[in-house]
Design a protein around this motif. Sequence first.
Motif, mmCIF file in Angstrom:
data_model
loop_
_atom_site.group_PDB
_atom_site.id
_atom_site.type_symbol
_atom_site.label_atom_id
_atom_site.label_comp_id
_atom_site.label_asym_id
_atom_site.label_seq_id
_atom_site.Cartn_x
_atom_site.Cartn_y
_atom_site.Cartn_z
ATOM 1 N N UNK A 1 -7.614 -6.868 5.913
ATOM 2 C CA UNK A 1 -7.125 -6.057 4.804
ATOM 3 C C UNK A 1 -6.314 -6.966 3.879
ATOM 4 N N UNK A 2 -5.884 -6.409 2.731
ATOM 5 C CA UNK A 2 -4.993 -7.161 1.862
ATOM 6 C C UNK A 2 -5.703 -7.830 0.709
ATOM 7 N N UNK A 3 -5.090 -8.904 0.233
ATOM 8 C CA UNK A 3 -5.570 -9.622 -0.945
ATOM 9 C C UNK A 3 -4.363 -10.124 -1.712
ATOM 10 N N UNK A 4 -4.330 -9.886 -3.010
ATOM 11 C CA UNK A 4 -3.189 -10.295 -3.819
ATOM 12 C C UNK A 4 -1.970 -9.471 -3.418
ATOM 13 N N UNK A 5 -0.890 -10.145 -3.055
ATOM 14 C CA UNK A 5 0.254 -9.456 -2.452
ATOM 15 C C UNK A 5 0.924 -8.489 -3.427
ATOM 16 N N UNK A 6 1.059 -8.884 -4.683
ATOM 17 C CA UNK A 6 1.690 -8.001 -5.672
ATOM 18 C C UNK A 6 0.875 -6.739 -5.871
ATOM 19 N N UNK A 7 -0.423 -6.903 -5.970
ATOM 20 C CA UNK A 7 -1.302 -5.763 -6.256
ATOM 21 C C UNK A 7 -1.494 -4.882 -5.027
ATOM 22 N N UNK A 8 -1.469 -5.484 -3.839
ATOM 23 C CA UNK A 8 -1.544 -4.686 -2.616
ATOM 24 C C UNK A 8 -0.343 -3.762 -2.504
ATOM 25 N N UNK A 9 0.842 -4.268 -2.844
ATOM 26 C CA UNK A 9 2.058 -3.473 -2.693
ATOM 27 C C UNK A 9 2.143 -2.323 -3.685
ATOM 28 N N UNK A 10 1.272 -2.287 -4.693
ATOM 29 C CA UNK A 10 1.202 -1.102 -5.552
ATOM 30 C C UNK A 10 0.785 0.133 -4.756
ATOM 31 N N UNK A 11 0.112 -0.078 -3.625
ATOM 32 C CA UNK A 11 -0.391 1.032 -2.823
ATOM 33 C C UNK A 11 0.638 1.566 -1.842
ATOM 34 N N UNK A 12 1.760 0.861 -1.676
ATOM 35 C CA UNK A 12 2.776 1.281 -0.708
ATOM 36 C C UNK A 12 3.246 2.706 -1.003
ATOM 37 N N UNK A 13 3.255 3.542 0.023
ATOM 38 C CA UNK A 13 3.718 4.922 -0.128
ATOM 39 C C UNK A 13 2.702 5.860 -0.728
ATOM 40 N N UNK A 14 1.478 5.387 -0.975
ATOM 41 C CA UNK A 14 0.421 6.231 -1.546
ATOM 42 C C UNK A 14 -0.627 6.543 -0.486
ATOM 43 N N UNK A 15 -1.515 7.500 -0.751
ATOM 44 C CA UNK A 15 -2.595 7.798 0.199
ATOM 45 C C UNK A 15 -3.622 6.674 0.302
ATOM 46 N N UNK A 16 -3.477 5.664 -0.536
ATOM 47 C CA UNK A 16 -4.481 4.601 -0.590
ATOM 48 C C UNK A 16 -4.063 3.361 0.209
ATOM 49 N N UNK A 17 -2.909 3.426 0.843
ATOM 50 C CA UNK A 17 -2.452 2.307 1.667
ATOM 51 C C UNK A 17 -3.272 2.269 2.960
ATOM 52 N N UNK A 18 -3.875 1.129 3.303
ATOM 53 C CA UNK A 18 -4.706 1.073 4.509
ATOM 54 C C UNK A 18 -3.871 1.034 5.791
ATOM 55 N N UNK A 19 -4.419 1.579 6.856
ATOM 56 C CA UNK A 19 -3.801 1.481 8.177
ATOM 57 C C UNK A 19 -3.789 0.011 8.591
ATOM 58 N N UNK A 20 -2.632 -0.534 8.872
ATOM 59 C CA UNK A 20 -2.504 -1.957 9.187
ATOM 60 C C UNK A 20 -2.522 -2.257 10.689
ATOM 61 N N UNK A 21 -2.614 -1.232 11.514
ATOM 62 C CA UNK A 21 -2.540 -1.455 12.949
ATOM 63 C C UNK A 21 -3.702 -2.329 13.441
ATOM 64 N N UNK A 22 -3.368 -3.479 14.021
ATOM 65 C CA UNK A 22 -4.382 -4.366 14.579
ATOM 66 C C UNK A 22 -5.189 -5.127 13.553
ATOM 67 N N UNK A 23 -4.791 -5.081 12.279
ATOM 68 C CA UNK A 23 -5.555 -5.743 11.224
ATOM 69 C C UNK A 23 -5.098 -7.187 11.026
ATOM 70 N N UNK A 24 -5.973 -7.977 10.397
ATOM 71 C CA UNK A 24 -5.585 -9.284 9.871
ATOM 72 C C UNK A 24 -5.205 -9.071 8.412
ATOM 73 N N UNK A 25 -3.986 -9.445 8.061
ATOM 74 C CA UNK A 25 -3.491 -9.225 6.705
ATOM 75 C C UNK A 25 -3.643 -10.506 5.896
ATOM 76 N N UNK A 26 -4.507 -10.450 4.884
ATOM 77 C CA UNK A 26 -4.684 -11.561 3.956
ATOM 78 C C UNK A 26 -3.703 -11.406 2.800
#
Length: 455
Positions: free
Chosen positions: A168-193
């Motif tokens: 999951x992940x990508x550009x850190x600034x743009x990923x954090x736009x999703x924080x607190x929204x329904x579009x934030x991916x489940x991070x459990x057990x993921x590799x965060x890029x």
Amino acid sequence: MKIGLVSCSNGQPPEQKKNISQLIQILSDMGISAVTAKHFYAKDGIFGGTAKERAEALMTFYQDKSIDAVFDVSGGDLANEVLAFLDYGIIAGLEKMFWGYSDLTAIINAVYAKTGRASVLYQVKNLVRDNTGLQRKQFQASVTGTKKDLYQIRYTFLQGQKMEGTVTGGNIRCLLKLAGTPYWPDMQGKILLLESLGAGIPQTAAFFSQLEQMGVFKQVSGILLGTFTKLEQSENAQTPFQLLSSHIPPALPVARTPDIGHSPDAKAIVIGSFQRFSEIKTKRLTLKPLGMQYLNTSHEYTKDPENTKYMLYLPNDTIEDTIQFLEDTDREWQKKEPSYYEFAILYRDTISGTGDTLHIGSIGIELNAEKNEAEFGWIISKKYWNRGIAFEAAQALLSYARQELRIPHFTAHCDSENTASYHVMEKLGMKRTAVYGGRKNKQSQEERTEYLYRL
């Protein structure tokens, strides 16, 4: 193949029309027909259309059966505006890949969070910036062919030696736009890029702090750091890992790749796909997953009759044989439960004084059905025989298999005349437990005797 070009973030400036025309021609030369969406170019400052209009333009391509894939060429700040207007039910029901990078991180991760569908983090406009022709060749082979050149990235572990999970992940600034929204991916057990273009030390530190405060670093199985362009170009700047290390658990695996980010030669990675990264280091060697990037060197020693004198299935008669084997190992590495693990042996040349890392062989283990026993096998280029390399690699892999894969039992077979191999087995602590007749090496005209070793 036909693709759609969209701009879901900032509209393309009118002065980009020449570059877009060049991109369409490059794609056409590859046999790929490309068409642009409505609201592609900016008409009012940075806006190509309203958020709803840009979302509808994307959904038009998703629903168009003649379009095989969708490539977003934009970046900037506006991609998250379209999220509420996308039809995730339609997207979930289609085998159609979305490609984009930077600000499109928001759409890529939202699509994964809402549908489970994978997307590719990649900027197709890199094809215009490619001065060497290498990336165009890799793109064509990977998109219209069966190879994976565009996805084969270099990486080095900074902490730990193994991580696996859905990326999951990508550009850190743009990923954090999703924080607190329904579009934030489940991070459990993921590799965060994580990668960045414009963040300096304070912004990067703040982003890492936010991810820590969200509990993300306690959920993920590992972190893959791409390029942090501004940070890495600053004089006397801390590295991304130095800034990250105080925010993460000490046992969390972290690897770095120079191949994912905002550079013109950046490669691609599939967000929402399972990936496995492994690296084993010794004093002289690094073991990494064997794959197509090692084709030429692999074929050099696997086709050599002297190098493969005692082998059951070698030498390879054609380079197609080597390609088939490497493609198989690539696929096996990406399975959630591989039946075998094949590593390239990379040798740090300290003799010539160049410090080059050379691919000189491979070593692997094949698991039994119960996954409690593994059989060793290795091959070293004859140029590097009699240097203790096979033992050093086997000892390292043995430790890895015990610690990381929890394998308790090991076996190995060899031709009874292959003294170099069974000496390695004995040095590992393995015991000869059986002698068999009926072995038939590929190059032998008669049946031979085989030794079985166990540990």
